[in-house]
Write a protein that holds these residues in place. Sequence first.
Motif, PDB file in Angstrom:
ATOM      1  N   PHE A  80       0.885  -2.683   3.644  1.00 13.51           N
ATOM      2  CA  PHE A  80      -0.345  -3.434   3.906  1.00 13.51           C
ATOM      3  C   PHE A  80      -0.879  -4.051   2.619  1.00 13.51           C
ATOM      4  CE2 PHE A  80      -4.800  -3.933   5.334  1.00 13.51           C
ATOM      5  CZ  PHE A  80      -4.570  -4.497   6.590  1.00 13.51           C
ATOM      6  N   LEU A 128      -2.368   2.874  10.630  1.00 14.49           N
ATOM      7  CA  LEU A 128      -1.432   1.763  10.522  1.00 14.49           C
ATOM      8  C   LEU A 128      -0.001   2.225  10.770  1.00 14.49           C
ATOM      9  CD1 LEU A 128      -1.115  -1.252   9.934  1.00 14.49           C
ATOM     10  CD2 LEU A 128      -0.798  -0.668   7.523  1.00 14.49           C
ATOM     11  N   ASN A 187     -10.016  -1.589  10.211  1.00 17.16           N
ATOM     12  CA  ASN A 187      -9.994  -0.997   8.877  1.00 17.16           C
ATOM     13  C   ASN A 187     -11.306  -0.261   8.625  1.00 17.16           C
ATOM     14  OD1 ASN A 187      -9.547  -0.261   6.260  1.00 17.16           O
ATOM     15  ND2 ASN A 187      -9.510  -2.323   5.420  1.00 17.16           N
ATOM     16  N   LEU A 236       1.877 -10.136   7.013  1.00 11.47           N
ATOM     17  CA  LEU A 236       2.382  -8.867   7.533  1.00 11.47           C
ATOM     18  C   LEU A 236       3.216  -9.097   8.791  1.00 11.47           C
ATOM     19  CD1 LEU A 236       2.529  -5.829   7.269  1.00 11.47           C
ATOM     20  CD2 LEU A 236       0.366  -5.648   8.502  1.00 11.47           C
ATOM     21  N   THR A 250      -1.250  -8.040   2.199  1.00 14.23           N
ATOM     22  CA  THR A 250      -2.612  -8.547   2.387  1.00 14.23           C
ATOM     23  C   THR A 250      -3.482  -8.459   1.144  1.00 14.23           C
ATOM     24  OG1 THR A 250      -3.562  -6.414   3.061  1.00 14.23           O
ATOM     25  CG2 THR A 250      -2.491  -7.743   4.781  1.00 14.23           C
TER      26      THR A 250
END
Length: 372
Positions: free
Chosen positions: A298, A315, A336, A38, A302
Amino acid sequence: MDAEPTRILFEKYPGLRETLPHVALGTLPTPVQRLDALEETLGPNAPRLYVKRDDCSGALYGGNKVRKLEFLLAHALREGYREVLTFGGAGSNHALATALYAKELGLRGISMLVPQPNAHSVRRNLLMELRAGAEVHLHAGILTTAAATLLDLFRRRFRTGRFPYLIPPGGSSARGLIGFVNAGLELARQVEEGLLPPPDHVYAASGTMGTVTGLTLGLQAAGLHDTQVAAVRVTDAQFNSVRIARRLFQKTNTLLRDADPAFPRFDFPYDRFSIRHEFFGEEYGLYTPEAMRAVRMFRDATGINLEGTYTGKTLAALLADTEAGTLANKTVVFWNTYHSAGVQDAVNGLDYHALPKPFHRYFEEDVQPLDQ
């Protein structure tokens, strides 16, 4: 579950173990993970970016709520309650987590819910509440929920001889916040272990302010006095203010000091706590283009799933600050708070008609456009 759970809070302040009811529900500590891919996507303004994987906080159900429930449900058990009653939107992750872990401990979950925009996650969570055997009610709004709850409480008292144990929305009471005081100590331990540098910023969703406020107190207790907490508002403004955060901070600090005088008293760190209002959008539970862009970015970088109500908006704030250049050369933690493993397999084959009729519309009407 561990008979004698080890939490960093108890290691640092052993007197708390004897005075604070606690049951080990979560798989803690949760990992921290460097988001190299990222960072590369974000380009030269990217910070040193880490994610705190509270999506892995529990085998039964992850996310941020399990940390609070370790202290709330333990208190309910110690006080001899058989039912727990809590509140949330129709697709509330908190209400679902409460129902699931209450059932695990032999308690009956009751959810007083209010409408929110339709989404696939709302459908899944309602079916999971059904699977957990929770008693669910849908009311038109906050005032009608309050009135219905009062009536329901006295009916239960008349029928069973006692009230249910009340858990506020999001589990955001002083007792619930203790779980995130431990989380702040947990992050500091991971810094000590060399898993990440001391963070300059932590971004976390703020619905009822419990997660971000408990974390702020935990970071103070851990000595991470320079870390800035960005509380990204995802509910109506009336539920998010520095005044509310300060009050929760002080109540939690007092509860911990009363339980063990070795726990210090801290002043609320006004200069290291901010509320970000500009990413909320129009309504709780209504996705924004910025949030869904963040969710896709994201996931692509990821492989981790986020959602549009809480983590996507959080985010989005982090990405906007990165693009503005304010996070360059900083160490940033994205917390998260979502149970990202998914529950679809667990609800396949369940019939929504078994839910009370007011909930049927979530399965019969279209989901919101950005969730297609």
